[in-house]
Write a protein that holds these residues in place. Structure first.
Motif, PDB file in Angstrom:
ATOM      1  N   GLY A   1       0.480  -0.863  -0.305  1.00  0.00           N
ATOM      2  CA  GLY A   1       0.157   0.186   0.071  1.00  0.00           C
ATOM      3  C   GLY A   1       0.686   1.418   0.182  1.00  0.00           C
ATOM      4  N   LEU A   2       2.076   0.881  -0.288  1.00  0.00           N
ATOM      5  CA  LEU A   2       3.253   2.121  -0.035  1.00  0.00           C
ATOM      6  C   LEU A   2       3.379   2.975  -1.743  1.00  0.00           C
ATOM      7  N   ILE A   3       2.529   2.699  -3.043  1.00  0.00           N
ATOM      8  CA  ILE A   3       2.504   3.625  -3.615  1.00  0.00           C
ATOM      9  C   ILE A   3       0.865   2.278  -4.492  1.00  0.00           C
ATOM     10  N   PRO A   4       0.282   3.850  -5.302  1.00  0.00           N
ATOM     11  CA  PRO A   4      -1.291   3.500  -5.416  1.00  0.00           C
ATOM     12  C   PRO A   4      -0.570   2.354  -6.704  1.00  0.00           C
ATOM     13  N   SER A   5      -2.202   0.969  -6.589  1.00  0.00           N
ATOM     14  CA  SER A   5      -1.841   0.323  -8.178  1.00  0.00           C
ATOM     15  C   SER A   5      -2.384   1.197  -9.149  1.00  0.00           C
TER      16      SER A   5
ATOM     17  N   ALA B   1       4.577   5.572   5.639  1.00  0.00           N
ATOM     18  CA  ALA B   1       3.362   5.201   4.704  1.00  0.00           C
ATOM     19  C   ALA B   1       2.749   6.294   5.418  1.00  0.00           C
ATOM     20  N   GLU B   2       3.081   6.268   6.776  1.00  0.00           N
ATOM     21  CA  GLU B   2       2.545   7.254   7.520  1.00  0.00           C
ATOM     22  C   GLU B   2       2.441   8.568   7.193  1.00  0.00           C
ATOM     23  N   LEU B   3       3.971   9.207   7.105  1.00  0.00           N
ATOM     24  CA  LEU B   3       4.518  10.168   6.642  1.00  0.00           C
ATOM     25  C   LEU B   3       3.696  10.333   4.986  1.00  0.00           C
ATOM     26  N   LEU B   4       3.346   9.799   3.965  1.00  0.00           N
ATOM     27  CA  LEU B   4       2.773   9.830   2.761  1.00  0.00           C
ATOM     28  C   LEU B   4       1.261  10.843   2.926  1.00  0.00           C
ATOM     29  N   SER B   5       0.613   9.902   4.444  1.00  0.00           N
ATOM     30  CA  SER B   5      -0.846   9.815   4.407  1.00  0.00           C
ATOM     31  C   SER B   5      -0.975  11.476   5.100  1.00  0.00           C
TER      32      SER B   5
END
Lengths: 137, 137
Positions: B24-28, B64-68
DNA sequence: CTTGACCCTGTACCATGGTACGGGGTTTAT
DNA sequence: ATAAACCCCGTACCATGGTACAGGGTCAAG
């Protein structure tokens, strides 16, 4: 002594004793007729050796090697000392890496006032931009 | 862009891209009829963000949290700064632990002349003996 | 005797961050 | 057309150091 007694005295989990046996770190002891392991006191000392060496940063593999060295007739103390010193070097390298990380993070954090939306956060922007990285190198 | 092109430009393995997608770190991305992933340039930037954050000691979960946070409308820059500072604290703690290990090892190494059989090695003996440990604490 | 604690084995699982296949389809350049 | 490169998916594996079961047997104290 049973495995539970060894585990208790050595302050580890029973499963850990079995794991160490499987990994060859401790010898398989004789069994009772029931199949129960029957340990002498030496195993407690050996497990303690393992845990102390772990605390100093040695991996189980490295510890196994130290344990072998202990009883090798043609090996000198200098080999043990060499390994200790190599571990010190390892640790120093790790500290350096961590220091670099810390410094980079501190630099990033200092660019951020802590105010404003994340869409304009200089920390996140720095992580996004390649120029920032190149400028540091 | 294909996955191979993204991987090459972001300087990571193709498998890594797929892994990040699964995590889930990059979108499909959208697909061609063939099933091939079809990326825009943004994914390269995103992967680079991930790798830069990793270099600073953030785990993938933290990243992942930072990206959110980056796209959260009600979150302030201060949260990002807090996380950076928390990571600094983490790192400082790790450095302290490593320092302790190093000092303990250095003390041990200094007790050993490097001469003599391993059966009489003060380093190994120290690892074997509990008194030695207690004396330090 | 009974019950709870203890022990056995083998296998799987956990965390983390990947990496490697096997088996099969697609694309691209010659 | 052909062959090599590329891509897909799902699953397994790696490292490290454990930890947790399931299913079943044994021991010791009441």
């Amino acid at each position: 002594m049973t495995i539970g007694q060894v585990a208790k005295r050595a302050e580890v989990n029973i499963e850990t004793i079995r794991y160490y046996e499987r990994q060859g770190l401790i010898p398989s002891p004789p069994r009772r007729e029931s199949g129960y392991r029957q340990y002498s006191g030496g195993t407690v000392e050996r497990v303690r050796f393992i845990k102390r060496a772990q605390e100093l940063g040695f991996s189980l593999k490295e510890i196994a090697e130290l344990l072998s060295l202990r009883v090798a007739p043609d090996i000198s103390c200098s080999e043990v000392k060499r390994r200790a010193e190599a571990k010190i070097t390892d640790i120093e390298e790790k500290i350096r890496t961590l220091q670099k990380m810390k410094e980079a993070l501190a630099r990033l954090a200092s660019t951020c006032s802590g105010r404003g939306p994340t869409s304009e956060c200089p920390i996140l922007e720095a992580l996004e931009n390649e120029e920032e990285k190149d400028a540091k190198e």
